[in-house]
Motif scaffolding. Sequence first.
Motif, PDB file in Angstrom:
ATOM      1  N   GLY A   1      10.495 -15.171 -12.949  1.00  0.00           N
ATOM      2  CA  GLY A   1      10.505 -16.236 -11.952  1.00  0.00           C
ATOM      3  C   GLY A   1       9.473 -15.997 -10.862  1.00  0.00           C
ATOM      4  N   ASP A   2       9.811 -16.410  -9.642  1.00  0.00           N
ATOM      5  CA  ASP A   2       8.905 -16.264  -8.494  1.00  0.00           C
ATOM      6  C   ASP A   2       8.860 -14.815  -8.011  1.00  0.00           C
ATOM      7  OD1 ASP A   2       7.502 -18.554  -7.635  1.00  0.00           O
ATOM      8  OD2 ASP A   2       9.366 -19.499  -6.988  1.00  0.00           O
ATOM      9  N   ASN A   3       7.693 -14.425  -7.473  1.00  0.00           N
ATOM     10  CA  ASN A   3       7.519 -13.141  -6.786  1.00  0.00           C
ATOM     11  C   ASN A   3       7.875 -11.965  -7.681  1.00  0.00           C
ATOM     12  OD1 ASN A   3       6.669 -11.787  -4.465  1.00  0.00           O
ATOM     13  ND2 ASN A   3       8.736 -11.644  -3.632  1.00  0.00           N
ATOM     14  N   TYR A   4       7.519 -12.053  -8.946  1.00  0.00           N
ATOM     15  CA  TYR A   4       7.821 -10.998  -9.914  1.00  0.00           C
ATOM     16  C   TYR A   4       7.063  -9.721  -9.549  1.00  0.00           C
ATOM     17  CZ  TYR A   4       8.237  -8.568 -14.414  1.00  0.00           C
ATOM     18  OH  TYR A   4       8.492  -7.639 -15.395  1.00  0.00           O
ATOM     19  N   GLY A   5       7.792  -8.608  -9.453  1.00  0.00           N
ATOM     20  CA  GLY A   5       7.162  -7.317  -9.186  1.00  0.00           C
ATOM     21  C   GLY A   5       7.032  -6.974  -7.720  1.00  0.00           C
ATOM     22  N   GLN A   6       7.834  -7.594  -6.849  1.00  0.00           N
ATOM     23  CA  GLN A   6       7.765  -7.254  -5.432  1.00  0.00           C
ATOM     24  C   GLN A   6       8.260  -5.825  -5.218  1.00  0.00           C
ATOM     25  OE1 GLN A   6      10.503  -8.768  -2.530  1.00  0.00           O
ATOM     26  NE2 GLN A   6      12.061  -9.279  -4.027  1.00  0.00           N
ATOM     27  N   GLY A   7       7.879  -5.253  -4.059  1.00  0.00           N
ATOM     28  CA  GLY A   7       8.385  -3.925  -3.721  1.00  0.00           C
ATOM     29  C   GLY A   7       7.353  -2.839  -3.870  1.00  0.00           C
ATOM     30  N   SER A   8       7.759  -1.748  -4.487  1.00  0.00           N
ATOM     31  CA  SER A   8       6.953  -0.531  -4.576  1.00  0.00           C
ATOM     32  C   SER A   8       5.637  -0.752  -5.300  1.00  0.00           C
ATOM     33  CB  SER A   8       7.759   0.551  -5.302  1.00  0.00           C
ATOM     34  OG  SER A   8       6.941   1.611  -5.727  1.00  0.00           O
ATOM     35  N   SER A   9       4.675   0.142  -5.010  1.00  0.00           N
ATOM     36  CA  SER A   9       3.369   0.092  -5.674  1.00  0.00           C
ATOM     37  C   SER A   9       3.380   0.802  -7.018  1.00  0.00           C
ATOM     38  CB  SER A   9       2.306   0.749  -4.778  1.00  0.00           C
ATOM     39  OG  SER A   9       2.542   2.152  -4.690  1.00  0.00           O
ATOM     40  N   ARG A  10       4.502   1.369  -7.417  1.00  0.00           N
ATOM     41  CA  ARG A  10       4.526   2.245  -8.594  1.00  0.00           C
ATOM     42  C   ARG A  10       3.966   1.549  -9.836  1.00  0.00           C
ATOM     43  NH1 ARG A  10      10.832   1.455  -8.528  1.00  0.00           N
ATOM     44  NH2 ARG A  10      10.508   2.392  -6.493  1.00  0.00           N
ATOM     45  N   GLU A  11       2.922   2.152 -10.396  1.00  0.00           N
ATOM     46  CA  GLU A  11       2.312   1.576 -11.587  1.00  0.00           C
ATOM     47  C   GLU A  11       3.134   1.868 -12.834  1.00  0.00           C
ATOM     48  OE1 GLU A  11      -1.552   3.207 -12.371  1.00  0.00           O
ATOM     49  OE2 GLU A  11      -0.951   5.159 -11.612  1.00  0.00           O
ATOM     50  N   HIS A  12       4.162   2.708 -12.689  1.00  0.00           N
ATOM     51  CA  HIS A  12       5.073   2.927 -13.820  1.00  0.00           C
ATOM     52  C   HIS A  12       5.733   1.620 -14.246  1.00  0.00           C
ATOM     53  CE1 HIS A  12       4.655   6.768 -11.714  1.00  0.00           C
ATOM     54  NE2 HIS A  12       4.830   7.330 -12.894  1.00  0.00           N
ATOM     55  N   ALA A  13       5.818   0.656 -13.313  1.00  0.00           N
ATOM     56  CA  ALA A  13       6.380  -0.659 -13.640  1.00  0.00           C
ATOM     57  C   ALA A  13       5.446  -1.464 -14.532  1.00  0.00           C
ATOM     58  CB  ALA A  13       6.687  -1.435 -12.360  1.00  0.00           C
ATOM     59  N   ALA A  14       4.215  -0.996 -14.699  1.00  0.00           N
ATOM     60  CA  ALA A  14       3.300  -1.572 -15.693  1.00  0.00           C
ATOM     61  C   ALA A  14       3.148  -0.642 -16.895  1.00  0.00           C
ATOM     62  CB  ALA A  14       1.935  -1.836 -15.066  1.00  0.00           C
ATOM     63  N   LEU A  15       3.141   0.669 -16.634  1.00  0.00           N
ATOM     64  CA  LEU A  15       2.943   1.632 -17.722  1.00  0.00           C
ATOM     65  C   LEU A  15       4.132   1.666 -18.691  1.00  0.00           C
ATOM     66  CD1 LEU A  15       1.342   4.592 -15.736  1.00  0.00           C
ATOM     67  CD2 LEU A  15       0.191   3.048 -17.340  1.00  0.00           C
ATOM     68  N   ALA A  16       5.352   1.538 -18.157  1.00  0.00           N
ATOM     69  CA  ALA A  16       6.527   1.543 -19.039  1.00  0.00           C
ATOM     70  C   ALA A  16       6.540   0.316 -19.952  1.00  0.00           C
ATOM     71  CB  ALA A  16       7.813   1.644 -18.222  1.00  0.00           C
ATOM     72  N   PRO A  17       6.296  -0.905 -19.436  1.00  0.00           N
ATOM     73  CA  PRO A  17       6.165  -2.041 -20.352  1.00  0.00           C
ATOM     74  C   PRO A  17       5.031  -1.867 -21.359  1.00  0.00           C
ATOM     75  CG  PRO A  17       6.543  -2.839 -18.129  1.00  0.00           C
ATOM     76  CD  PRO A  17       6.328  -1.347 -18.022  1.00  0.00           C
ATOM     77  N   LEU A  18       3.918  -1.271 -20.931  1.00  0.00           N
ATOM     78  CA  LEU A  18       2.817  -1.012 -21.869  1.00  0.00           C
ATOM     79  C   LEU A  18       3.284  -0.086 -22.977  1.00  0.00           C
ATOM     80  CD1 LEU A  18      -0.133  -1.096 -22.767  1.00  0.00           C
ATOM     81  CD2 LEU A  18      -0.629   0.697 -21.094  1.00  0.00           C
ATOM     82  N   GLU A  19       4.016   0.945 -22.618  1.00  0.00           N
ATOM     83  CA  GLU A  19       4.551   1.881 -23.606  1.00  0.00           C
ATOM     84  C   GLU A  19       5.439   1.158 -24.621  1.00  0.00           C
ATOM     85  OE1 GLU A  19       5.419   5.652 -25.406  1.00  0.00           O
ATOM     86  OE2 GLU A  19       3.917   5.135 -23.894  1.00  0.00           O
ATOM     87  N   LEU A  20       6.110   0.097 -24.178  1.00  0.00           N
ATOM     88  CA  LEU A  20       7.016  -0.667 -25.051  1.00  0.00           C
ATOM     89  C   LEU A  20       6.316  -1.810 -25.781  1.00  0.00           C
ATOM     90  CD1 LEU A  20      10.140  -0.835 -22.702  1.00  0.00           C
ATOM     91  CD2 LEU A  20       9.874   0.588 -24.747  1.00  0.00           C
TER      92      LEU A  20
END
Length: 645
Positions: free
Chosen positions: A526-545
């Motif tokens: 939805g709106d504002n997806y990914g707000q909050g921390s700068s942690r790139e693990h929130a991109a790396l973990a989906p990439l891993e999957l």
Amino acid sequence: MALTLTEKVLKAHLIEGKMTKGNEIGIRIDQTLTQDSTGTMAYLQFEAMGIDQAKTKRSVAYIDHNMLQQGFENADDHKYLQTVTHKHGIYFSKPGNGICHQVHLERFGVPGQTLLGSDSHTPTGGGIGMIAIGAGGLDVAVAMGGGTYYITMPQVINVELTGKLRQGVSAKDIILEVLRKLGVKGGLGRVVEYTGEGIQSLSVPERATITNMGAELGATTSVFPSDEVTHSFLKAQGREEVFTALQPDEGALYDDKLVIDLDELEPLVALPYSPDNVKTVSEVAGIKVDQVAIGSCTNGSYVDLVKVSKILKGKTVHQDVSLVISPGSKQVLTMLAANGALADLVAAGARILESGCGPCIGMGQAPATDAISLRTFNRNFKGRCGTTSADVYLVSPETAAISALTGVLTSPLAIEDVALHVEMPEAFVVNDNMVISPSMTPSEVEVVRGPNIKPFPLNKLLTDCKGKVLIKVEDNITTDHIMPSNASLLPFRSNVPHLAKFCLTPCDPEFPNRAKANGGGIIVGGDNYGQGSSREHAALAPLELGIRAVITKSFARIHKANLINSGIIPLVFVNATDYDTIDVMDELEIPDAKVQVANEMYLIIENKTKALTYSVKLEVSPRERQMLLLGGKINMIKEAVQEGR
């Protein structure tokens, strides 16, 4: 042409592009900071680029997040960080020296310089007139190596402060008022610049509280002028020589303006589960409180904790309340011990934690089941505290302290027996013995790597983009949802394959298994997806999957950049109602994906399951478009090296 302070600093650091609002510009970065939750990955990426020494004016690595050493993982990562920084020209702040933002403000920040940090609250540095920006670890690694940092030229919103705060009302209430008026998306694509007569009565720690929590607006950063107040602070830190006076030009034009009368401001509180869910304390006073946590990078300064000690002195914390206090730095803790304030806190019944992030990021002090926790922190997302059923309210140190005594949410305007004003010290206690300088003989330094450190995932060249919708999530999904951050998972920040097993599990416990079973796929949000921390693990973990694309109504700035860095395509619905027609396990495809991504701003997506077609927007720069085609930033850097660019 009259310039804002933001425009002045960006102009002085401009390397590429034109400073036209909405255009991509490249700027030179003077300083970087990392913390241990994101830093391990950043330094692994720095090593992968093959750069020998950091090329910034100053780069500092801090240990402040992963400090509960229940197993070997955190201690091993700390040793890796200490040795890799020692080898590559980076200063290292040992565990216990303090929270990165507090220490950097005290000991390293320089007015007028640019600071890039692998933590979303890096804008704290704006309290002394820095353009300080939070980013993913890979962007910070590139900046350490002398690379250009790219941002969209932001709009600049002016927040004019008039009047003066009365007793019981604090800087925390100022930023909560800004959040109440603008919301958690109100700063997207903007820098918030503070001016007005009201700023003269705010100390640097108070200004830093405001710029720190400006991250919750989604802003690129926030900044105050560098003035007499800044000069006094730096002089007291023994760093007078780095002071530069910085102000916006007379007649500078702003894109928007907000005026806040400090004389009229009341104590405020952010209710669960968002920092912009703000009410006056008087509206909700009387709520029974189970836990109070004071400190963090938002409110762990000397000024904050001396005020708390004044309120608690000679009194006792309510029998039903657990009070924990985490000073922002060793400097703060040392000065509290020297002037007797620490003894007053302990005598009242406070539990003193080490100088670190601690409860703010779920690293200990999780509340009881269904508990009410008042915190002087910056985020109150559901479950972030470590207890899913607990409710976290964000308040000022004054509100937290008086409520710890009464056992219920209480307005600090009721405090009449204590004068809360705190004079800034003429000289802070300076002892940098927990900061390790880079090695003078780097070739002799051996980098120590523990068994928990695993290679980070890399994407491949884009050929096609199709897959099943593996999850569909609502508005305001945070990086805490995408990649949970708690005491059990933080030790695995250098082990993406392990972390991926928990990706998006707060939203759907079966998501990781579904992703693996289907060989990856697509996320819809939805709106504002990914707000909050700068942690790139929130991109790396989906990439891993195996996630190939994320389609949403809108993205938070840092997370969108991290997805692009990982080669995951960030797409936005042109018609937001299309979101409603998509279900989990629908088969989606971007036909001729390589051609569309290479050439189009508006892409076509086909829903094979329902025979529907959607228009989505790929809002990226030409540089980012190339990054997506190559499968991410690391691949683009490698190609440039191979071609001798």
